[in-house]
Design an enzyme around this catalytic site. Structure first.
Site, mmCIF file in Angstrom:
data_model
loop_
_atom_site.group_PDB
_atom_site.id
_atom_site.type_symbol
_atom_site.label_atom_id
_atom_site.label_comp_id
_atom_site.label_asym_id
_atom_site.label_seq_id
_atom_site.Cartn_x
_atom_site.Cartn_y
_atom_site.Cartn_z
ATOM 1 N N HIS A 30 -9.094 -1.881 -8.920
ATOM 2 C CA HIS A 30 -8.944 -1.161 -8.288
ATOM 3 C C HIS A 30 -8.021 0.043 -8.589
ATOM 4 C CE1 HIS A 30 -9.021 1.503 -4.759
ATOM 5 N NE2 HIS A 30 -7.630 1.242 -4.505
ATOM 6 N N ASP A 90 0.747 -1.245 -0.132
ATOM 7 C CA ASP A 90 0.100 -0.087 0.045
ATOM 8 C C ASP A 90 0.877 1.140 -0.170
ATOM 9 O OD1 ASP A 90 -1.997 2.043 0.736
ATOM 10 O OD2 ASP A 90 -3.010 0.388 1.393
#
Lengths: 429, 429
Positions: free
Chosen positions: A345, A249
């Protein structure tokens, strides 16, 4: 006010002598000396080039902060300057612990009280980030090891309105509604925001308490959201933060040395209110993860959902290219289908317009009953940056089955300040 | 049950190959090799002699775990063996992060189900603490850097009663009431306790989730309480943990090399139920601190309340003697009055009876709205150790004006286990 002014001055003297001590000692040989040498302008973000969330960009040879000698002494003694063109904590190396504390102004807190409040906060922030106890700190020992403590101050719409409604930027308001939002859980909005960060929870807790002591008469706590990354010192070399879904992330984050970084993040005189030049807009979204159902998705399914490998975050179009190789959204598989799904995403989050980017500062949260991401991001204008991204995600993102936005807040992050100046002075001018 | 057995075996094979990898690599040169060499008996607490809460006892020359080479690689790779005479996490070096998770057994969880549950937990704990993903872990990458993860298992009265009420020790019950307790806030009791500790919150969160996945069908979460110490690597050499009142916390703790340590902590065949030999009793008290009013007490007042200096924790009777010099409770000042007040916390906490001692493992908690101490302690028999101490404090302790016990729980901590054994096997036998 005279008393508070005196307090600030005494503080200053104490702080300076203490800082001299810090930078002269063993710790100073590491980060202290670096900051001392960098001076006022660069002070607050001298370490920006080292991005723990994006390690491959970073050249360890150029970075004296984590020398073995500093490590042996303990990193608790490391202090980051709070002074500079911009507040610290925005492009400084992400800290392990981040506490977001939102306050609601008391009804009687008027413009004059806001000015007093900001002067008190300025003195507290200067002391605490330097590893110095603020005046009358009953536990000065807890202030002595700041572990890169930063305190970043944001103001909400109500605070600006109490000073002068004409000064409020159009974007300083609740975000437009998104279809899938489930807000109203006590994590929305706020009149004032403290973002307290450090590599150790103890200075975070102590700083929050000292700041609260001075804020108490002006405002009350609206909400608190605390998050974490992998502990400092625990990471393997070259590793990037993972969130609680197991994903790498923080990839493809604008970096301070990018040519367009300033135009993405900092309000300038053309774009915004003059009082906010050098400041930024901060959006915080609380994103709950449905980990129980996410666990039932197999590994290829989860990689397809994101568009990246779980192993190292490489885009599926280039699975051996590593985390930082650009995704090729046109790549097709043998059947002629897109390798990165049309609703993956990363495809939905990526804009064709390079000015539509944001600087992410997300941290994990886990209350023991609920887990997710505190998705904080900086930009010049949320309506032109965060909102179009989130609109695309809200419309179609495979990940939506397992994430829900349950809190939303927008703050104007005050410009930086120098020694002798007060945070938010231009707002009050 | 056959399936679960298979799962455990597969796990074992995976775990062993993985552990070989860990101990053979760079990380293994530090702590991994130490544990490997220490073997089964000492495995779970090979590091006991290093007590971060009580640093002066520790000789760094004798301790290879924190060598610079291990630090450069990141301590996330360090793994502690879960095997030994005793469970890990009791006398192992205190970790930065501690999550206590209590469960209530579902009505249908009978003796046979408890046996299945303990087998599943055993496999999970063996894998997770070794830095290995348990079977079908959907995010195996989150398991790879355990950062000294330990999972310590305790059982409550209800669980023992469902197995065999005759096996329940007298002390495995709610503690006797204390006058000043304010319980009933959702932090009392529990049928099963997991104490999940690591120097990094990420493996704590991941381990808790993996354990919950297997526990879910047998039990539901009763409460979660997470606490912290100063971050690993942040501390100055020789420094001791401070709590959020600013006090040095953890002084005068029995140490594993004390002659009477075993008799204080471990249940033996004379003292307890045979199934619990090698286990211990764990008491967890949630102690809320009234920091706002505590802040109004001046420094001498706070030192008198505790009986120690705030600067370094030295007893007031010997203020230059350092934290570890024994307090002289008979010392008088020039006026002939006791230097350590008759109701000072350390006087009231100290027993004349050396068998009335406990091993403390306290951590700070701070929800943002409330702060205090999660006071965990180990002993052979709470009725003979914790209770008389707490009775004296409850009757008269100057500190009581600023601390309130708001949660209370007692668990029997299962004896240790070896590879191939199951946690709690003797309880089920």
């Amino acid at each position: 006010m005279a008393k508070e002014h005196l307090k600030a001055s005494e503080n200053e003297a104490h702080r300076l002598s203490r800082r001299a001590l810090l930078t002269g000692g063993a710790v100073g040989a590491g980060i202290g000396a670096l900051l001392g040498g960098a001076g006022g302008v660069a002070g607050g973000y001298a370490l920006a080039e080292r991005d723990r969330a994006n390690e491959p960009r970073f050249d360890p040879e150029a970075e004296p902060a984590l020398t073995p000698s500093a490590d042996r002494e303990g990193f608790g003694g490391e202090a980051l300057s709070c002074h500079g063109d911009h507040q610290a904590g925005i492009v400084t190396v992400p800290a392990t612990h981040v506490r977001h504390i939102a306050y609601t102004l008391r009804p009687e807190t008027d413009r004059a009280a806001i000015a007093r409040m900001l002067r008190l906060l300025t003195g507290d922030i200067e002391a605490l980030t330097a590893g110095v106890a603020p005046l009358a700190d009953p536990e000065p020992e807890l202030a002595e090891r700041p572990a890169r403590l930063t305190v970043t101050l944001g103001v909400g719409a109500e605070l600006v309105d109490r000073v002068d409604p004409a000064k409020r930027p159009a974007w300083l308001a609740p975000l437009p509604a998104f279809t899938l939002d489930q807000l109203g859980n006590g994590f929305d909005g706020g009149d004032l925001l403290l973002i307290v960060q450090a590599d150790d929870q103890l200075p975070v807790a102590h700083a929050a308490r000292m700041l609260h002591r001075d804020l108490d008469r002006f405002a009350e706590v609206a909400w608190v959201q605390e998050g974490f990354r992998q502990a400092r010192g625990a990471e393997a070399k070259g590793a990037t933060m993972r969130n609680l879904m197991g994903q790498v992330d923080g990839t493809v984050n604008p970096a301070p040395d990018d040519a367009d970084f300033d135009s993405l993040v900092w309000v300038d005189s053309a774009a915004g209110q003059p009082w906010l030049v050098g400041g930024s807009a901060f959006v915080l979204r609380r994103i709950r993860m449905e980990l129980d159902t996410w666990d039932r998705v197999d590994r290829p399914g989860r990689e397809q959902t994101i568009g990246r490998t779980l192993a190292d975050g490489a885009a599926l179009s280039n699975p051996h290219g590593g985390e930082n190789a650009p995704a090729d959204f046109d790549a097709k598989n043998a059947l002629g289908l897109p390798i990165i799904s049309s609703a993956a995403h990363i495809r939905r989050a990526t804009s064709q317009d390079p000015s539509e980017r944001i600087v992410r500062r997300a941290v994990n949260y886990d209350t023991g009953h609920e887990a997710g991401l505190l998705f904080g991001c900086y930009q010049r204008d949320p309506l032109r940056q965060f909102v179009p991204i989130q609109r695309r995600l809200d419309e179609a993102d495979l990940l939506n089955e397992w994430v829900t936005h349950t809190g939303s807040a927008v703050f104007a992050v005050l410009p930086g300040f120098r020694s002798g100046e007060t945070l938010g002075a231009a707002l009050l001018a």
